[in-house]
Design an enzyme around this catalytic site. Sequence first.
Site, short mmCIF file in Angstrom:
data_model
loop_
_atom_site.label_atom_id
_atom_site.label_comp_id
_atom_site.label_asym_id
_atom_site.label_seq_id
_atom_site.Cartn_x
_atom_site.Cartn_y
_atom_site.Cartn_z
N SER A 71 -56.05 41.73 -9.15
CA SER A 71 -55.12 40.84 -9.82
C SER A 71 -55.51 39.39 -9.55
O SER A 71 -55.48 38.91 -8.41
CB SER A 71 -53.70 41.09 -9.31
OG SER A 71 -52.90 39.99 -9.65
N HIS B 297 -57.15 42.29 -13.88
CA HIS B 297 -55.70 42.32 -14.11
C HIS B 297 -55.14 40.89 -14.16
O HIS B 297 -55.33 40.11 -13.24
CB HIS B 297 -55.04 43.11 -12.97
CG HIS B 297 -53.58 43.36 -13.16
ND1 HIS B 297 -53.10 44.39 -13.95
CD2 HIS B 297 -52.49 42.73 -12.65
CE1 HIS B 297 -51.77 44.38 -13.91
NE2 HIS B 297 -51.38 43.38 -13.14
N ASP C 72 -51.73 38.62 -14.69
CA ASP C 72 -50.27 38.64 -14.63
C ASP C 72 -49.68 37.45 -15.38
O ASP C 72 -49.81 36.31 -14.94
CB ASP C 72 -49.81 38.61 -13.17
CG ASP C 72 -50.13 39.91 -12.47
OD1 ASP C 72 -49.65 40.97 -12.93
OD2 ASP C 72 -50.88 39.89 -11.47
N MET D 33 -46.37 35.64 -16.49
CA MET D 33 -44.93 35.56 -16.17
C MET D 33 -44.34 34.34 -16.85
O MET D 33 -44.96 33.27 -16.87
CB MET D 33 -44.74 35.43 -14.66
CG MET D 33 -45.44 36.51 -13.86
SD MET D 33 -45.13 36.33 -12.10
CE MET D 33 -46.30 37.51 -11.43
N HIS E 284 -50.92 42.06 -18.07
CA HIS E 284 -49.61 42.58 -17.67
C HIS E 284 -48.56 41.52 -18.02
O HIS E 284 -48.47 40.50 -17.36
CB HIS E 284 -49.66 42.86 -16.15
CG HIS E 284 -48.35 43.28 -15.55
ND1 HIS E 284 -48.18 43.39 -14.19
CD2 HIS E 284 -47.17 43.64 -16.12
CE1 HIS E 284 -46.93 43.78 -13.94
NE2 HIS E 284 -46.30 43.93 -15.08
N MET F 170 -45.00 40.00 -18.08
CA MET F 170 -43.68 40.03 -17.42
C MET F 170 -42.88 38.92 -18.07
O MET F 170 -42.72 37.81 -17.52
CB MET F 170 -43.85 39.79 -15.91
CG MET F 170 -44.40 41.03 -15.19
SD MET F 170 -45.14 40.63 -13.60
CE MET F 170 -46.81 40.23 -14.15
N MET G 81 -44.72 49.88 -11.28
CA MET G 81 -44.60 48.78 -10.31
C MET G 81 -44.19 49.33 -8.95
O MET G 81 -43.19 50.05 -8.85
CB MET G 81 -43.54 47.76 -10.76
CG MET G 81 -43.90 46.93 -11.97
SD MET G 81 -45.48 46.06 -11.88
CE MET G 81 -45.20 44.95 -10.50
N PHE H 234 -44.35 38.33 -7.86
CA PHE H 234 -45.16 37.68 -6.82
C PHE H 234 -46.19 38.64 -6.25
O PHE H 234 -45.95 39.85 -6.17
CB PHE H 234 -44.25 37.19 -5.67
CG PHE H 234 -43.18 36.27 -6.14
CD1 PHE H 234 -43.44 34.90 -6.31
CD2 PHE H 234 -41.93 36.76 -6.50
CE1 PHE H 234 -42.46 34.05 -6.80
CE2 PHE H 234 -40.93 35.91 -6.99
CZ PHE H 234 -41.20 34.55 -7.13
N GLY H 235 -47.32 38.05 -5.82
CA GLY H 235 -48.31 38.82 -5.07
C GLY H 235 -47.88 38.90 -3.61
O GLY H 235 -46.95 38.21 -3.19
N GLY H 236 -48.55 39.77 -2.86
CA GLY H 236 -48.37 39.81 -1.41
C GLY H 236 -47.08 40.43 -0.91
O GLY H 236 -46.71 40.24 0.24
N ASP I 252 -49.20 49.03 -9.27
CA ASP I 252 -49.33 47.57 -9.08
C ASP I 252 -48.34 47.10 -8.03
O ASP I 252 -47.13 47.18 -8.23
CB ASP I 252 -49.05 46.88 -10.43
CG ASP I 252 -49.28 45.38 -10.39
OD1 ASP I 252 -49.68 44.85 -9.35
OD2 ASP I 252 -49.04 44.74 -11.45
N GLY J 289 -48.70 45.80 -3.58
CA GLY J 289 -48.79 46.28 -2.20
C GLY J 289 -49.86 47.33 -1.96
O GLY J 289 -49.76 48.12 -1.01
N GLY K 46 -54.12 42.59 -5.56
CA GLY K 46 -54.29 41.14 -5.57
C GLY K 46 -54.68 40.64 -4.20
O GLY K 46 -55.85 40.37 -3.91
N SER K 47 -53.68 40.55 -3.31
CA SER K 47 -53.96 39.96 -2.00
C SER K 47 -54.98 40.76 -1.22
O SER K 47 -55.81 40.19 -0.51
CB SER K 47 -52.66 39.76 -1.22
OG SER K 47 -51.87 40.90 -1.28
C1 DX5 Z 1 -46.64 41.27 -9.27
C2 DX5 Z 1 -47.92 41.42 -10.03
C3 DX5 Z 1 -49.05 42.01 -9.27
C4 DX5 Z 1 -49.45 41.26 -8.04
C5 DX5 Z 1 -50.02 42.25 -7.07
O1 DX5 Z 1 -45.62 40.94 -10.16
O2 DX5 Z 1 -47.72 42.25 -11.16
O3 DX5 Z 1 -50.16 42.26 -10.12
O4 DX5 Z 1 -50.40 40.25 -8.29
O5 DX5 Z 1 -50.30 41.59 -5.89
P1 DX5 Z 1 -50.50 42.38 -4.51
O6 DX5 Z 1 -51.64 43.35 -4.69
O7 DX5 Z 1 -50.80 41.29 -3.55
O8 DX5 Z 1 -49.22 43.10 -4.22
ZN ZN Z 2 -49.46 42.91 -12.35
#
Ligand code: DX5
Ligand code: ZN
Length: 213
Positions: free
Chosen positions: A6, A31, A33, A35, A64, A66, A135, A141-143, A173, A175, A195-196
């Site tokens: 991501s 990927h 995101d 938003m 993706h 959102m 999800m 948010f990531g992380g 997607d 964690g 992502g992270s």
């Molecule tokens: C959250 C996003 C994810 C996010 C995942 O709304 O859809 O794609 O970037 O990040 P990690 O892998 O850090 O949870």
């Molecule tokens: Zn995503």
Amino acid sequence: MLVAPSVLSADFGNLERDVKAICDAGCDLVHVDVMDGHFVPNLTIGPVVVSAIAKAATKPLDIHLMVENNTFFVDLFAPLKPGYISFHIEEEKNPHRLVQYIRSLGIKPAIVLNPHTPAEAVEYLLNDVDMVLVMSVNPGFGGQSFIPTVVEKIKRLKALRDMINPDCLIEIDGGVSDKNIAMLKEAGVDVCVAGSYVFKHDSYETAISNLHI
Ligand code: DX5
Ligand code: ZN
């Protein structure tokens, strides 16, 4: 397992470098995101930045959404010819129509389920989509930490998918890391978004190969 890093966790000051690097490191999809600050409490990127990502990427984009007003955003991103566009079923009054519309644009349609949305919500759409994205965090948010109850949902979704449309991929997607990837594969996941985990790793190549199980 296919791997879709991501870009949300990339260094946006060096976006071209990071997108090229994950592609060179062997990812399968990029990927992205999107938003809008309404459907989720965060605001990310629009077509100007996503087109820069598309230019740098040597792998298909997995966009993706959102957002509210899904069709408006599908029309914004369709000219970039992404591999997939996914939208949240919670935000769409006529998901089947939108799936058909995305396909008519030559893009693979995918549907996203928030953590509270049951697997059965996509039962009568499974025949018409290429992927269902589950999800495993609340979108925005990531992380964030992985929500464990989602594993049961993946198993139910896999049973439906195997019966109705074995070609439809199951994507997860939120964690995801080397710590839970084996368990997710066992449950039925085909594509992981990370992502992270990928972008914080010293080596993108090692991170991606750890998820390629
Ligand atoms: C959250 C996003 C994810 C996010 C995942 O709304 O859809 O794609 O970037 O990040 P990690 O892998 O850090 O949870
Ligand atoms: Zn995503």
